[in-house]
Each structure stands twice: as C-alpha cells, then as structure tokens.
Design a protein around this motif. Structure first.
Motif, PDB file in Angstrom:
ATOM      1  N   VAL A   1     -39.871 -11.464 -18.580  1.00 53.88           N
ATOM      2  CA  VAL A   1     -39.543 -11.414 -20.011  1.00 53.88           C
ATOM      3  C   VAL A   1     -38.539 -12.519 -20.269  1.00 53.88           C
ATOM      4  CG1 VAL A   1     -38.768  -9.951 -21.909  1.00 53.88           C
ATOM      5  CG2 VAL A   1     -39.570  -8.907 -19.780  1.00 53.88           C
ATOM      6  N   ASP A   2     -38.845 -13.359 -21.239  1.00 52.72           N
ATOM      7  CA  ASP A   2     -37.902 -14.436 -21.582  1.00 52.72           C
ATOM      8  C   ASP A   2     -37.417 -15.193 -20.359  1.00 52.72           C
ATOM      9  OD1 ASP A   2     -37.716 -14.628 -24.244  1.00 52.72           O
ATOM     10  OD2 ASP A   2     -35.961 -13.316 -24.481  1.00 52.72           O
TER      11      ASP A   2
ATOM     12  N   GLN B   1     -38.889   4.284 -26.606  1.00 57.01           N
ATOM     13  CA  GLN B   1     -37.494   4.660 -26.397  1.00 57.01           C
ATOM     14  C   GLN B   1     -36.737   4.514 -27.722  1.00 57.01           C
ATOM     15  OE1 GLN B   1     -35.511   2.457 -23.276  1.00 57.01           O
ATOM     16  NE2 GLN B   1     -33.560   3.501 -23.581  1.00 57.01           N
TER      17      GLN B   1
ATOM     18  N   GLU C   1     -37.984   7.791 -22.287  1.00 56.91           N
ATOM     19  CA  GLU C   1     -36.740   8.479 -22.671  1.00 56.91           C
ATOM     20  C   GLU C   1     -36.880   9.281 -23.951  1.00 56.91           C
ATOM     21  OE1 GLU C   1     -32.991   6.611 -22.219  1.00 56.91           O
ATOM     22  OE2 GLU C   1     -33.701   5.222 -20.687  1.00 56.91           O
TER      23      GLU C   1
ATOM     24  N   HIS D   1     -33.653   9.851 -17.775  1.00 58.10           N
ATOM     25  CA  HIS D   1     -32.427   9.776 -16.975  1.00 58.10           C
ATOM     26  C   HIS D   1     -31.997  11.159 -16.507  1.00 58.10           C
ATOM     27  CE1 HIS D   1     -31.475   5.562 -17.429  1.00 58.10           C
ATOM     28  NE2 HIS D   1     -31.668   5.626 -18.740  1.00 58.10           N
TER      29      HIS D   1
ATOM     30  N   PRO E   1     -31.653   3.393 -12.784  1.00 58.99           N
ATOM     31  CA  PRO E   1     -30.485   2.941 -13.543  1.00 58.99           C
ATOM     32  C   PRO E   1     -30.859   2.137 -14.785  1.00 58.99           C
ATOM     33  CG  PRO E   1     -30.433   2.116 -11.269  1.00 58.99           C
ATOM     34  CD  PRO E   1     -31.722   2.830 -11.444  1.00 58.99           C
ATOM     35  N   ASN E   2     -29.908   2.008 -15.669  1.00 53.10           N
ATOM     36  CA  ASN E   2     -30.082   1.165 -16.858  1.00 53.10           C
ATOM     37  C   ASN E   2     -30.437  -0.242 -16.409  1.00 53.10           C
ATOM     38  OD1 ASN E   2     -27.228   2.811 -18.215  1.00 53.10           O
ATOM     39  ND2 ASN E   2     -29.337   3.122 -18.838  1.00 53.10           N
ATOM     40  N   GLY E   3     -31.391  -0.805 -17.095  1.00 52.84           N
ATOM     41  CA  GLY E   3     -31.742  -2.194 -16.812  1.00 52.84           C
ATOM     42  C   GLY E   3     -32.623  -2.385 -15.600  1.00 52.84           C
ATOM     43  N   SER E   4     -33.134  -1.286 -15.034  1.00 56.38           N
ATOM     44  CA  SER E   4     -33.924  -1.441 -13.808  1.00 56.38           C
ATOM     45  C   SER E   4     -35.362  -1.847 -14.109  1.00 56.38           C
ATOM     46  CB  SER E   4     -33.893  -0.138 -12.999  1.00 56.38           C
ATOM     47  OG  SER E   4     -34.346   0.934 -13.804  1.00 56.38           O
ATOM     48  N   GLY E   5     -35.770  -1.764 -15.366  1.00 57.05           N
ATOM     49  CA  GLY E   5     -37.109  -2.241 -15.716  1.00 57.05           C
ATOM     50  C   GLY E   5     -38.063  -1.162 -16.191  1.00 57.05           C
ATOM     51  N   LYS E   6     -37.544   0.031 -16.494  1.00 53.02           N
ATOM     52  CA  LYS E   6     -38.413   1.148 -16.891  1.00 53.02           C
ATOM     53  C   LYS E   6     -39.145   0.855 -18.204  1.00 53.02           C
ATOM     54  CE  LYS E   6     -34.934   4.030 -16.927  1.00 53.02           C
ATOM     55  NZ  LYS E   6     -33.855   3.047 -16.658  1.00 53.02           N
ATOM     56  N   SER E   7     -38.361   0.447 -19.213  1.00 53.05           N
ATOM     57  CA  SER E   7     -39.008   0.159 -20.503  1.00 53.05           C
ATOM     58  C   SER E   7     -39.915  -1.051 -20.394  1.00 53.05           C
ATOM     59  CB  SER E   7     -37.961  -0.089 -21.584  1.00 53.05           C
ATOM     60  OG  SER E   7     -37.240   1.101 -21.831  1.00 53.05           O
ATOM     61  N   THR E   8     -39.520  -1.994 -19.576  1.00 55.86           N
ATOM     62  CA  THR E   8     -40.370  -3.172 -19.389  1.00 55.86           C
ATOM     63  C   THR E   8     -41.741  -2.753 -18.866  1.00 55.86           C
ATOM     64  OG1 THR E   8     -38.411  -4.489 -18.955  1.00 55.86           O
ATOM     65  CG2 THR E   8     -40.513  -5.398 -18.213  1.00 55.86           C
TER      66      THR E   8
ATOM     67  N   TYR F   1     -44.301 -10.055 -22.742  1.00 59.48           N
ATOM     68  CA  TYR F   1     -44.121  -9.416 -21.440  1.00 59.48           C
ATOM     69  C   TYR F   1     -45.220  -9.930 -20.523  1.00 59.48           C
ATOM     70  CZ  TYR F   1     -40.478  -6.591 -23.429  1.00 59.48           C
ATOM     71  OH  TYR F   1     -39.301  -6.201 -24.018  1.00 59.48           O
TER      72      TYR F   1
ATOM     73  N   VAL G   1     -38.380  -9.406 -14.318  1.00 59.91           N
ATOM     74  CA  VAL G   1     -37.836  -8.060 -14.463  1.00 59.91           C
ATOM     75  C   VAL G   1     -38.552  -7.064 -13.551  1.00 59.91           C
ATOM     76  CG1 VAL G   1     -37.339  -6.204 -16.092  1.00 59.91           C
ATOM     77  CG2 VAL G   1     -37.132  -8.567 -16.830  1.00 59.91           C
TER      78      VAL G   1
ATOM     79  N   ARG H   1     -37.146 -14.286 -17.434  1.00 58.61           N
ATOM     80  CA  ARG H   1     -36.420 -13.474 -16.447  1.00 58.61           C
ATOM     81  C   ARG H   1     -37.409 -12.598 -15.727  1.00 58.61           C
ATOM     82  NH1 ARG H   1     -31.574  -9.436 -17.465  1.00 58.61           N
ATOM     83  NH2 ARG H   1     -32.254  -8.766 -15.418  1.00 58.61           N
TER      84      ARG H   1
HETATM   85  N1  ATP Z   1     -36.491  -9.628 -24.321  1.00 61.65           N
HETATM   86  C1  ATP Z   1     -35.717  -9.691 -23.215  1.00 61.65           C
HETATM   87  N2  ATP Z   1     -35.088 -10.840 -22.893  1.00 61.65           N
HETATM   88  C2  ATP Z   1     -34.324 -10.936 -21.801  1.00 61.65           C
HETATM   89  N3  ATP Z   1     -34.097  -9.928 -20.962  1.00 61.65           N
HETATM   90  C3  ATP Z   1     -34.721  -8.771 -21.214  1.00 61.65           C
HETATM   91  C4  ATP Z   1     -35.551  -8.589 -22.350  1.00 61.65           C
HETATM   92  N4  ATP Z   1     -36.013  -7.334 -22.361  1.00 61.65           N
HETATM   93  C5  ATP Z   1     -35.490  -6.762 -21.252  1.00 61.65           C
HETATM   94  N5  ATP Z   1     -34.717  -7.620 -20.577  1.00 61.65           N
HETATM   95  C6  ATP Z   1     -33.952  -7.331 -19.366  1.00 61.65           C
HETATM   96  O1  ATP Z   1     -34.785  -6.730 -18.425  1.00 61.65           O
HETATM   97  C7  ATP Z   1     -34.059  -5.729 -17.718  1.00 61.65           C
HETATM   98  C8  ATP Z   1     -34.836  -4.440 -17.762  1.00 61.65           C
HETATM   99  O2  ATP Z   1     -34.770  -3.915 -19.085  1.00 61.65           O
HETATM  100  P1  ATP Z   1     -35.467  -2.542 -19.452  1.00 61.65           P
HETATM  101  O3  ATP Z   1     -35.310  -2.348 -20.897  1.00 61.65           O
HETATM  102  O4  ATP Z   1     -36.819  -2.505 -18.886  1.00 61.65           O
HETATM  103  O5  ATP Z   1     -34.516  -1.517 -18.675  1.00 61.65           O
HETATM  104  P2  ATP Z   1     -34.584   0.057 -18.617  1.00 61.65           P
HETATM  105  O6  ATP Z   1     -34.779   0.425 -17.209  1.00 61.65           O
HETATM  106  O7  ATP Z   1     -35.553   0.589 -19.580  1.00 61.65           O
HETATM  107  O8  ATP Z   1     -33.085   0.423 -19.044  1.00 61.65           O
HETATM  108  P3  ATP Z   1     -32.524   1.683 -19.903  1.00 61.65           P
HETATM  109  O9  ATP Z   1     -32.376   2.811 -18.949  1.00 61.65           O
HETATM  110  O10 ATP Z   1     -31.184   1.189 -20.342  1.00 61.65           O
HETATM  111  O11 ATP Z   1     -33.453   1.946 -21.011  1.00 61.65           O
HETATM  112  C9  ATP Z   1     -32.690  -5.651 -18.342  1.00 61.65           C
HETATM  113  O12 ATP Z   1     -31.777  -6.345 -17.509  1.00 61.65           O
HETATM  114  C10 ATP Z   1     -32.855  -6.339 -19.655  1.00 61.65           C
HETATM  115  O13 ATP Z   1     -31.674  -6.989 -20.036  1.00 61.65           O
END
Ligand code: ATP
Ligand code: MG
Lengths: 250, 443
Positions: A11-12, A85, A171, A203, A35-42, A53, A16, A14
């Motif tokens: 994503v962007d 979410q 979530e 969570h 954990p937060n930011g681990s990539g679940k929503s991705t 994506y 993920v 990065r």
């Molecule tokens: N559009 C984007 N541009 C840059 N980075 C992104 C983008 N979308 C997500 N990320 C990064 O990808 C990583 C995973 O994000 P994601 O939303 O999948 O996390 P998550 O596991 O769902 O977290 P949470 O529990 O907080 O919902 C994060 O570090 C986030 O900053």
C-alpha cells in the motif's frame, strides 16, 4: 472456499502483507487477532479488492477461481462481503435507497426479479428489528451522524440483506456496548451456515465467546505467526502479543 | 491582444433591411433606440478575455460564425415537438417561440384573471406600449454592455408578463424557446416581467434546441418585482450541442420583494447565464440556486451579480456543477453591499465536482462590502468523487458506473430539493438522469 497462498501486498509503496497462507473451508469461522498496524484491515481490503492495495506476490482463490481477477463489485456479487472497520458516511444518499440498490444489483446478477420499494420494505423490516435499527436510521443518509455502534449494526444489517457466502468482519465489535455486542453477535450467528464462511477480525476475546471460531490466527508484521483453536484467543488475552511478535522480530 | 473582438456578422450588416420587419417597427422611440443600440454595439464590439468579466469565457469562436437573422418564414421550423412532453405541465399558460418567432398555434393561454397580461412583445408594443416602453428604455440606456446593445438593436419577439397590484397568478406560466435552424442563426429574444405590489407569479423558461443545429441565442430578460411581491423564475438551458447561449437576466427588487431564481444549465457548446439582481428596497429577498452540467468540450459560465443597496436585504445563492470530459465551467459570483445597506445578509456557495482530469472550473467569488453591520459569506470548492465512498458502494455490488451516478446525484440533490416538490423537481431529475445515462468518462 477461500485459499490464500503466500500473499504479499503493498500500500502506498509500503509492504504491508509479507506472505500470508490461509485456507478457509465452507462453514468455518476463522478469527484473526493481532497488534495495531499488523495488516488485518489491509488483508480485508485486499479480499474486497480496494484500489491501491496491490498484490505483489502470491494468490487468492475463491470457490476455485482466481479472486484477484475480479472487480470489487464482481466479488460482492459472487458473495464476498466486508463489514468495514470504519463504515463510510455517504451524504445525500438515503439509507433505504442505498440498501435497495445494493440488494437489487445482487438479485439482478443472480437472475432474480428486482424488489420494488414496497417489497423491499417488507424484506428489510424483519432483519431491521432483530438488529434494533430504526426506520429513522434508514431514512437518513447512509451512516451520516450515526454513532459508532449504529454504524456497526448497520454493517451487519447489510450483511443480513446481502446474504454473502464469505464475510469478513473487521473489528465489528469495537465501539459496541455490551448489549449491542450481543445483538450483533446474535445477528452474525443467525447467518452461520454450513455454506457460509467468515473471517472475524477482532482485538477482544469477548466477541469470540459469542461468535465461537473454529480457528484463531495471530497476524504480526503482515504474516500469520501462530494458529490454533479457540483457546488461543484466551491465551493471547492473558499473555499479550509480546512473546509472539518478539519471536517474529528475532 | 485587444479588449475587443471584431466580428462581421452578416445580420448586423443587414440592419437597415431587416429593421422593417422588427416588432414595433415604425414606432419612433423604438426605431431610435434600436439605432442608438446598434451604434453602441458597433463601437463596443464583443468583449475579449482581456475584459475582466469575460476573462474565462472566450467569444472568439462565436465571432467567427457567419450568423444570419431568423426570419419570419423560419418560425415554423420542423421542431421535434415530442420534446415538449418533457417540459412543463398540462395546465400551465404557455407561450412558444420557435427560432425566436412567436408561434401562436403552439401557445396556449388559459383564461387570464383581470389584471394579468401574458403576451408576446410584438403584441404588447401595440396594445400596451405605454406599459412596456419605460422598461425597455430604462434598461437599454443603462450601461455599456455589447450584448445588451445587440439585443436591443435586433430584439425580436419575447414574452411580456405584467401582473397588477395584489394579483396572484395561480397557474404557472411557461415560456418555451425552441430552436432548430438549418443554418447559423442569431436569435435575440427580449422578455419582460413586471410584478406589481403584493402580486405573485411563477414562470419557467425552457430553452431547448434539437440535434446540433447551429445558432446563437442572446436573450435579455428584465424582471421588476414590486413591493411585497414574489416572483419565482426558473430556467432550463438545454440548447443544441452546437449552440451558443448568452443570456442576461436583470432583476430589480423593491421593499420586501422576493425573487426566487433557479437555473439548470446543461446544453449548448458555449453558454453564459448572467443574472443581476438589485435589492433596491428595504428587506428585499433574493434566492438564486442552480445546477450546471457539462461534458466533452462544453463551456458553461454562470455569472451572478447581487447588489444590496438598501438595508435589511437577504440574498442566498447555491450553485453546484458537475464537469466531465474536457468541459470548462465558470462561476463568477459578485455580491456588493452599499454603505446604506446595513443588516444585509448575503450568502453564496459554489461547489463543483470534476469527473475527469480534463475538466476545469474557474470560480471567482467577489464580495465588496461597504457597510459594517452585515453578515456575508462565500465558499467555493472543487473536488473529485471520493475513492472510499465509491469503494464502499461497489463492495455492496453496485458497478463502478452506478456507484458514480449515485454519488453524483447525491452531490446535486440538495439543489434539486431546493425547488418545490412537484413536476419541476421531477423534470430536473429526468434531465440529470438523461445526462448521466449519456455515459461518464471512466478516469
Ligand atoms: N494507505 C496507506 N498508506 C500507507 N500506509 C498504510 C496505508 N494503509 C495502511 N497502511 C499501513 O499498513 C499497516 C497495516 O495497517 P492496517 O490498517 O492493515 O492495520 P490493522 O492491523 O488493521 O490495525 P488496527 O488494529 O489498528 O486496525 C499500518 O502500519 C498502516 O500504517
Ligand atoms: Mg484495522
């Protein structure tokens, strides 16, 4: 039903998701924690097909076909549903109009007759009351001015109306009070079916007391670092992700 | 580059020959007024983009077209009248102008209450000359505007609606301007609405052209709203794809008068809808709302000027536009408040949705406030459809096109809903649906 192999996504610019393997059979409920930011929503967005994506490696097969070949709406019509979410507010579009358009586009795809306004009201009424959604909420523009909990209930209403084969709940429990959590869980459980699979992102172990999963996976740094039965969720609640993600980092 | 565009329109050169056929020909005051206006037009010429008010709208292509004048014989042109079904309602008073020529057989006047005149300009000059003359003279002497001068020199037929003090015209009045000339033709309708004290009237103008016939419509409409009177004035612009539409509406409002204007601008190759409202009495109200839709290489200009010259006036404007392809939108909104116009309330909002990379909007709000006790605001935004909203809709099964249409309708809905529910609202929705179903670019 769903077969994810070595999935990498960006994503962007990065990376993920860094190699996810996951196989979900018909009728199963899988939970993903992490954990937060681990990539679940991705992962959820990649399954739904959101633009931006980008899958850089690996594959996803759904009912034997390459899912990544399908446009967002084609996936929806083939039975994929994502409960967001953060459900999106759409000013100017009345809730009922939105729901009817969505239901009818799926019905059309399945070769069924589209509902007119009256038929649709009848169809919605029952599911609506199970989820405590008032007529007033449906008259208002989609999600605009809804409380956090109302938005989540509205997602589950959509799921109930669209009757997906594979649902991702991202979530759906966060922001719900205890009664609403129970309402939503009941809503989801009603939809459990030998032909319907679900991926539940959460969570909190508490949700999994209501929606009991067949498998629990832990996602960290874009990879599944541990999988197990429903007892894994209890373990995590006690010990946190520290040990698991630490292992990952080493 | 000069401030003028010199055009050599064949019809202008034939003024002497044509003038014998003009409505009111032979009335001295009118002949003189036409002649003076012609001289003025020849002196002013068309404004170039060097003139500030015309900075974004270029008349060069118009100037190159060899326009002739519509002649009486072309008034029976074979218009596709099935189009009419989509306009207006069964029960309205209706005046029809075909290529600028009054068409009595298509017009329909229900029994008029006493104190109401609904007629065409030519007849009005003969039967109500003393009522019409002061208005025509006042506007024509007022200012140095080339298009106004040209309209005055060549004014053809048009509508005249005069409502006496205290009279309510219950039945809506429809004015249909239908055009389909077979060669480049210029049309200069001159219209007049005079609403006496405490009177009330509702008018809807339709400017519709067929296919891609080549013409230039240059209507001037004067609206005089008396004390405590209320005028609702709606206009739909769906000229042909090759047409030029340059319209001016000049409104003056007396004390506690209300003017409710609505504009739907969707047709023409190049259009400019200019509305000037002068709030010249205490507590006057002016509401102007509108929608502009453009695609391909269409150019759509909305220019408004609201002048508050007396205390306690209200003005409110909401204009929303949707631009696709390589279209170009212009919104110029000027609100001025004179030193005497204390307690003025003036609000203006302009929002544009750009559907493609090639679409462009120039928006220029201008507030000139010379009084201290006023509430004025303006806002302008331009943006694209929201990616997340589109994703949300598509994830529920709407295809990309449907999702875009849903969001575009939602964007304009506020303005559509600002008109009274009923036929006209339905007709606006039909126009929007038509426009959407012609296909949007996919970028
Ligand atoms: N559009 C984007 N541009 C840059 N980075 C992104 C983008 N979308 C997500 N990320 C990064 O990808 C990583 C995973 O994000 P994601 O939303 O999948 O996390 P998550 O596991 O769902 O977290 P949470 O529990 O907080 O919902 C994060 O570090 C986030 O900053
Ligand atoms: Mg998330």
């Amino acid at each position: 039903m769903l077969e994810i192999k070595n999935l990498h996504a960006r994503v962007d610019d990065r990376d993920v998701l860094n190699g996810i393997d996951l196989s979900i059979s018909a009728g199963e409920v899988h939970a993903i924690m992490g954990p937060n930011g681990s990539g679940k929503s991705t992962l959820a967005y990649v399954l739904a097909g959101r633009d931006g994506y980008e899958v850089t490696e690996g594959s996803i097969h759904y009912q034997g076909n390459d899912l990544l070949d399908l446009a967002i709406e084609e996936r929806a019509r083939e039975g994929i549903f994502l409960a967001f979410q953060y459900p999106v507010e759409i000013p100017g579009v009345a809730g009922t109009t939105f729901l009817r358009t969505a239901v009818n586009s799926l019905r059309k795809h399945r070769g069924e007759k589209e509902f007119d306004a009256m038929q649709f009201v009848k169809y919605v009424r029952e599911k609506q009351s199970e989820l405590n959604i008032t007529d007033d909420m449906l008259r208002r523009p989609v999600n605009v001015g809804f409380s956090g909990g109302e938005k989540k209930r509205n997602e589950i209403l959509q799921m109930a109306l669209l009757e997906p084969k594979f649902a991702v709940l991202d979530e759906t429990d966060s922001g719900l009070d205890i009664d609403a959590l129970k309402t939503v869980a009941d809503g989801v459980n009603t939809l459990r079916d030998p032909n319907r699979s679900m991926l539940v992102i959460t969570h909190y172990q508490r949700l999994l007391d209501y929606i009991v999963p067949d498998f629990v996976h832990v996602l960290a740094h874009g990879r599944i670092v541990k999988s197990g039965g429903k007892e894994l969720a209890l373990e995590l609640e006690k010990e946190g992700y520290g040990a698991l993600t630490g292992t990952q980092a080493a | 580059m000069s401030r003028q565009i010199i055009a050599e329109f064949p019809f202008v050169e034939r003024f002497d020959e044509l003038s014998a056929e003009f409505p009111g020909a032979g009335l001295d005051w009118l002949d003189t007024m036409r002649r003076t206006s012609l001289d003025r037009f020849n002196r002013l010429a068309l404004p170039s983009t060097r003139v500030e008010a015309w900075k974004y709208t270029n008349l060069r292509e118009l100037a190159k077209t060899p326009f002739e004048m519509a002649e009486a014989s072309s008034g029976s042109a074979s218009l596709d009248l099935s189009e009419q079904a989509a306009m207006g309602s069964e029960s309205a008073h209706r005046l029809v102008f075909a290529n600028g020529i009054y068409n009595a057989s298509l017009s329909r006047l229900e029994t008029l209450p006493d104190g109401v005149i609904i007629t065409n300009l030519e007849d009005a000059l003969t039967t109500h000359g003393s009522l019409v003359r002061p208005h025509l003279e006042r506007l024509s002497s007022l200012e140095e505007d080339a298009l106004l001068a040209l309209n005055t020199a060549f004014m053809m037929n048009g509508y005249v609606v005069i409502v006496e003090e205290g009279i309510e015209v219950g039945t809506p009045i429809e004015l249909l301007f239908l055009s389909d000339p077979s060669s480049p033709t210029s049309i200069h309708p001159r219209n007049l609405i005079v609403a006496g004290a405490e009177s009330n009237a509702k008018l809807t103008e339709w400017h519709v052209g067929s296919g891609d016939s080549d013409y230039w419509s240059n209507p001037v409409t004067e609206v005089v709203v008396g004390p405590e009177a209320a005028v609702s004035h709606r206009k739909v612009q769906r000229e042909s794809a090759s047409a030029f539409h340059l319209a001016q509406t000049r409104v003056s409002l007396a004390g506690n008068a209300t003017y409710t204007g609505f504009l739907m601008s969707a047709g023409a190759r190049l259009s400019r809808c200019e509305v000037e409202a002068r709030l010249e009495g205490d507590g006057a109200n002016c509401e102007l709302d509108g929608i502009y839709l453009a695609r391909d290489h269409q150019h759509s200009d909305i220019t408004t000027r609201i002048a508050h010259t007396e205390p306690g006036g209200n003005s409110r404007q909401v204009f929303k536009g949707v631009l696709d392809g390589h279209s170009h939108g212009v919104f110029q909104g000027q609100v001025s408040v004179s030193p005497d116009a204390q307690r003025t309330d003036g609000h203006q909002l302009n929002k544009t949705l750009l559907l493609s990379e090639g679409a462009e909007i120039d928006t220029k709000p201008e507030l000139e406030i010379c009084a201290d006790d006023v509430k004025c605001s303006h806002g302008a935004t331009a943006g694209q459809l929201d990616e997340l909203e589109l994703f949300y809709l598509r994830s529920r099964g709407l295809d990309a096109e449907e999702a875009r249409q849903v969001l575009i309708r939602a964007f304009i809905a506020e303005v559509v809903e600002s008109v009274e529910e009923g036929d006209f609202q339905d007709q606006l929705n039909t126009i929007i649906d038509d426009w959407l179903s012609n296909g949007l670019s996919t970028s």
